[in-house]
Design a protein around this motif. Structure first.
Motif, PDB file in Angstrom:
ATOM      1  N   LEU A 271       0.817  -1.211   0.000  1.00 49.01           N
ATOM      2  CA  LEU A 271       0.000   0.000   0.000  1.00 49.01           C
ATOM      3  C   LEU A 271       0.853   1.264   0.000  1.00 49.01           C
ATOM      4  CD1 LEU A 271      -2.634  -0.975   2.737  1.00 49.01           C
ATOM      5  CD2 LEU A 271      -2.830  -1.266   0.259  1.00 49.01           C
ATOM      6  N   SER A 272       0.297   2.262  -0.595  1.00 45.87           N
ATOM      7  CA  SER A 272       0.914   3.585  -0.519  1.00 45.87           C
ATOM      8  C   SER A 272      -0.197   4.608  -0.750  1.00 45.87           C
ATOM      9  CB  SER A 272       1.999   3.725  -1.591  1.00 45.87           C
ATOM     10  OG  SER A 272       2.617   4.994  -1.468  1.00 45.87           O
ATOM     11  N   SER A 273       0.095   5.833  -0.464  1.00 46.64           N
ATOM     12  CA  SER A 273      -0.886   6.872  -0.783  1.00 46.64           C
ATOM     13  C   SER A 273      -0.501   7.499  -2.114  1.00 46.64           C
ATOM     14  CB  SER A 273      -0.927   7.926   0.324  1.00 46.64           C
ATOM     15  OG  SER A 273       0.355   8.468   0.511  1.00 46.64           O
ATOM     16  N   ALA A 274      -1.501   7.989  -2.794  1.00 42.71           N
ATOM     17  CA  ALA A 274      -1.231   8.533  -4.123  1.00 42.71           C
ATOM     18  C   ALA A 274      -2.164   9.698  -4.413  1.00 42.71           C
ATOM     19  CB  ALA A 274      -1.429   7.444  -5.171  1.00 42.71           C
ATOM     20  N   LYS A 275      -1.717  10.531  -5.333  1.00 43.09           N
ATOM     21  CA  LYS A 275      -2.588  11.601  -5.820  1.00 43.09           C
ATOM     22  C   LYS A 275      -2.851  11.293  -7.295  1.00 43.09           C
ATOM     23  CE  LYS A 275      -2.782  16.591  -6.367  1.00 43.09           C
ATOM     24  NZ  LYS A 275      -2.014  17.846  -6.241  1.00 43.09           N
ATOM     25  N   ILE A 276      -4.116  11.319  -7.661  1.00 40.23           N
ATOM     26  CA  ILE A 276      -4.480  10.976  -9.038  1.00 40.23           C
ATOM     27  C   ILE A 276      -4.992  12.245  -9.716  1.00 40.23           C
ATOM     28  CG2 ILE A 276      -5.784   9.369 -10.486  1.00 40.23           C
ATOM     29  CD1 ILE A 276      -6.480   8.003  -7.722  1.00 40.23           C
ATOM     30  N   GLU A 277      -4.579  12.408 -10.929  1.00 42.81           N
ATOM     31  CA  GLU A 277      -5.041  13.585 -11.668  1.00 42.81           C
ATOM     32  C   GLU A 277      -5.553  13.138 -13.037  1.00 42.81           C
ATOM     33  OE1 GLU A 277      -2.136  16.673 -11.990  1.00 42.81           O
ATOM     34  OE2 GLU A 277      -3.476  18.017 -13.072  1.00 42.81           O
ATOM     35  N   ALA A 278      -6.751  13.542 -13.335  1.00 36.43           N
ATOM     36  CA  ALA A 278      -7.335  13.220 -14.630  1.00 36.43           C
ATOM     37  C   ALA A 278      -7.388  14.488 -15.479  1.00 36.43           C
ATOM     38  CB  ALA A 278      -8.740  12.656 -14.432  1.00 36.43           C
ATOM     39  N   ASN A 279      -7.537  14.283 -16.769  1.00 34.76           N
ATOM     40  CA  ASN A 279      -7.660  15.428 -17.692  1.00 34.76           C
ATOM     41  C   ASN A 279      -6.530  16.438 -17.487  1.00 34.76           C
ATOM     42  OD1 ASN A 279     -10.241  14.453 -18.694  1.00 34.76           O
ATOM     43  ND2 ASN A 279     -11.008  15.028 -16.657  1.00 34.76           N
TER      44      ASN A 279
END
Lengths: 426, 229
Positions: free
Chosen positions: A110-118
């Motif tokens: 597990l890890s934390s993530a930042k997701i960015e679309a468009n």
């Protein structure tokens, strides 16, 4: 002369058998429609007692079951609070795999993530970027599917292939399409469809991934995560294969968990990984809600029992009142009050017994299988009907006891009336 | 030997502000095996007297001895047991239990006495035979005529061999021919030694009894001994 010459009272058994004699004849020759109506009322009363509280508890049980089935499985191993991952998770996993009765083992990183679309779109000064924070889980698609059946939660797109890189599965609650929250504190991605590329930032590393599938369950541990192959995630977070964050172990039904737990706990040591059963690993809020709903279920059950008692009381009272004259005649010809009261108690037991029997058939033959096949669609769980045989029999027993009391009281009230007044209808 | 001894029986009904004295210091004795008719106009107190003697009601004062037992002071349960073991009743409107067949109506008090089913059934059939209704044993009351129902009522009253049979206007709801048949049944029973106390307003039927007690306004005004019996 004294009253000592009066014959002794009929025995308990005699009163009982005369009560039975009167009750069976009354029941056999009563109007079938009336009998059917009373039994229907008793059936509905029993269902009210079992099903209402059963559904209430079932709402939470659905969550509990889902948490176990889709996330923790039977045994759940996590890192201790003082560590960021499980020390030597590979040893624990391989030991579990080699243990008799274990069906499957899945390790998660597990890890934390930042997701960015468009992200290729130009953003104006007054616009926000289409981003969301999520937990990212690295899994072995095959192992995970064996243990939790993750592939069955795919709502759109396809499941991950083993060793596949550059693709992720995205939890539905990260997408506005599935999770229409407008709170400024919670971010969801606005426009993401299958095949779209999103940018995932893990620590200082930024990578692009294609959304291969969307997972829609009712479990936040799935719906608020993104999933990728464990090898790819380990590479991104620079984690060795021996240091997973979670291990879920599935065992054959009926397997004694204690020896497996003991083995794994001895391997992990006193300060090592937390080795827990699914029940022990339940989130605290689920345990609290379960306890609260159990109290609510019991409260509703108690009200149901009171309603049932009053219903039987009314039925027997009306029955006894309409036969007041015949009760007077019976007393007049020497039938004891006890025998008459037994007669009414047997009748109320018959009505309750028949209602309970039909109710049991409906609960276990129709309703429980129906709700198992077609769960009630609640936002946080798939509600089922929780009705254990033990719990249902307990309620049936309580209902029968209430029935005996509720049948006895009106009979006693009517029987106590003056014999002559009853005969003459005064 | 007297099987009934009533002394200074008084029954007062409290109806609002008005006290109705249904019986006023009535005393009488009835011998074992005697056939007594109690007659009088409507409201004379004849049925009230029967209810006190038959332990269906409590007198306001006075005493009733049945078969040597002082009944005043007996508990409700003891009175029920006495009614079961010593007394039999025939009511004006038959008072059969509608959910029981003729045979079952007779069986109930026998079973209550502790008879096993087979013995009780035989006694019930014998009683039905005595009133010549064995062929209607399995009929419900609703499937029988008034006269037949009254004969079942008599069979129920005598099946357990009570010492006294009380009959409250047993022919009131019957035509004259059926009434005569019912009276013949009582006479047969009397011939066999049964003590019978019958309330009737028919002088013709009262004349069949050994003794006729005439009541008016809650007191015994006359006692006639008939020779015909």
């Amino acid at each position: 002369m004294s009253s000592q010459k009066v014959q002794s009272q009929p025995s308990f058994f005699t009163s009982l058998s005369v009560g039975w004699f009167l009750a069976t004849r009354d029941l056999a020759r009563a109007s079938r429609w009336t009998t059917l109506l009373i039994i229907s009322v008793m059936t509905l009363t029993f269902l009210n007692l079992v099903v209402v509280s059963g559904i209430l508890v079932g709402l939470i049980q659905g969550s509990v079951d889902a948490n176990k089935r889709q996330y923790t499985s039977d045994i759940f191993i996590t890192e201790p609070l003082s560590k960021v991952y499980i020390e030597d998770s590979r040893l624990l996993a391989s030991t579990a795999r080699a243990t008799e009765g274990v069906i499957g083992v899945t390790e998660r990183y597990l890890s934390s993530a930042k997701i960015e679309a468009n992200y290729k779109r130009q953003v104006q000064a007054d616009e926000t970027r289409d981003t969301a924070n999520a937990s990212v889980a690295g899994i072995s698609p095959v192992d995970e599917d064996i243990v939790t059946g993750l592939s069955s939660e795919i709502a759109e797109g396809e499941y991950l292939e083993p060793g596949e890189t550059g693709s992720i599965l995205m939890g539905a609650d990260l997408l506005y399409k599935y999770n229409q929250i407008t709170s400024p504190d919670i971010q969801v991605l606005d426009e993401v469809t299958i095949g779209d590329t999103v940018r995932v930032t893990i620590g200082d590393t930024v990578n692009e991934f294609v959304v291969k599938g969307i997972l829609d369950s009712k479990l936040s541990e799935i719906d608020l995560r993104i999933f990728m192959n464990e090898g790819e995630l380990r590479q991104l977070i620079n984690r060795r294969a021996t240091n997973a964050d979670e291990i879920a172990i599935m065992v054959e039904p009926g397997t004694d968990l204690v020896p497996i737990l003991d083995t794994l706990r001895s391997l992990s040591g006193p300060d090592g990984a937390l080795v827990r059963t699914a029940e022990e690993a339940q989130p605290k809020f689920l345990q609290d809600i379960t306890a609260t709903f159990a109290i609510l279920g019991n409260a509703i059950g108690s009200i149901g029992l009171a309603v049932a008692s009053i219903t039987i009381f009314i039925v027997i009272f009306v029955n006894a009142i309409t036969r007041r004259r015949f009760i007077g005649i019976l007393k007049g010809i020497g039938i004891t009050s006890t025998a008459i009261q037994w007669s009414y108690m047997f009748q109320s037991l018959f009505y309750a017994g028949a209602g309970i029997a039909i109710g049991m058939c409906l609960v276990f033959g129709v309703l429980k299988p129906f709700f198992a096949e077609h769960p009630i669609d609640f936002p946080f769980s798939d509600g089922i009907l929780v009705a254990t045989m033990g719990g249902t029999l307990l309620r049936a027993g309580l209902l029968l006891i209430a029935t005996v009391i509720a049948g006895f009281l009106p009979a006693k009230i009517v029987v106590r009336q003056n014999t002559l007044d009853a005969i003459l209808g005064r | 030997m007297n099987i009934i001894e009533a002394k200074q029986l008084t029954k007062v009904y409290h109806t609002g502000v008005l006290d109705v004295h249904a019986l006023k210091d009535v005393s009488l004795s009835i011998a074992e095996g005697e056939f007594v008719a109690i007659t009088g106009r409507s409201g004379s107190g004849k049925s009230t007297l029967l209810y006190q003697l038959g332990l269906l009601d409590h007198p306001s004062s006075g005493s009733v001895q049945i078969d040597g037992i002082e009944t005043i002071g007996l508990s409700s349960d003891q009175r029920t047991v006495m009614r079961l073991s010593v007394l039999g009743y025939v009511f004006q409107d038959y008072a059969l239990i509608p959910s029981l067949t003729a045979l079952e109506n007779i069986l109930v008090p026998l079973l209550m006495q502790g008879d096993v089913y087979g013995v009780a059934e035989q006694k019930a059939k014998d009683a039905l035979q005595r009133v010549r209704l064995l062929d209607r044993a399995n009929n419900l009351p609703s499937q029988m005529s008034g006269g037949q129902q009254q004969r079942v009522s008599i069979a129920r009253a005598i099946a357990h061999s009570p010492k006294i049979v009380f009959a409250d206007e047993p022919t009131a709801n019957l035509d004259s021919e059926t009434s005569r048949a019912i009276l013949d049944t009582f006479l047969d029973l009397h011939t066999q030694g049964q003590t019978i106390v019958m309330v009737t307003h028919e002088p013709e039927f009262a004349a069949l009894a050994q003794r006729e007690i005439i009541m008016s306004d809650g007191v015994i005004t006359n006692v006639i001994t008939h020779k015909s019996s």
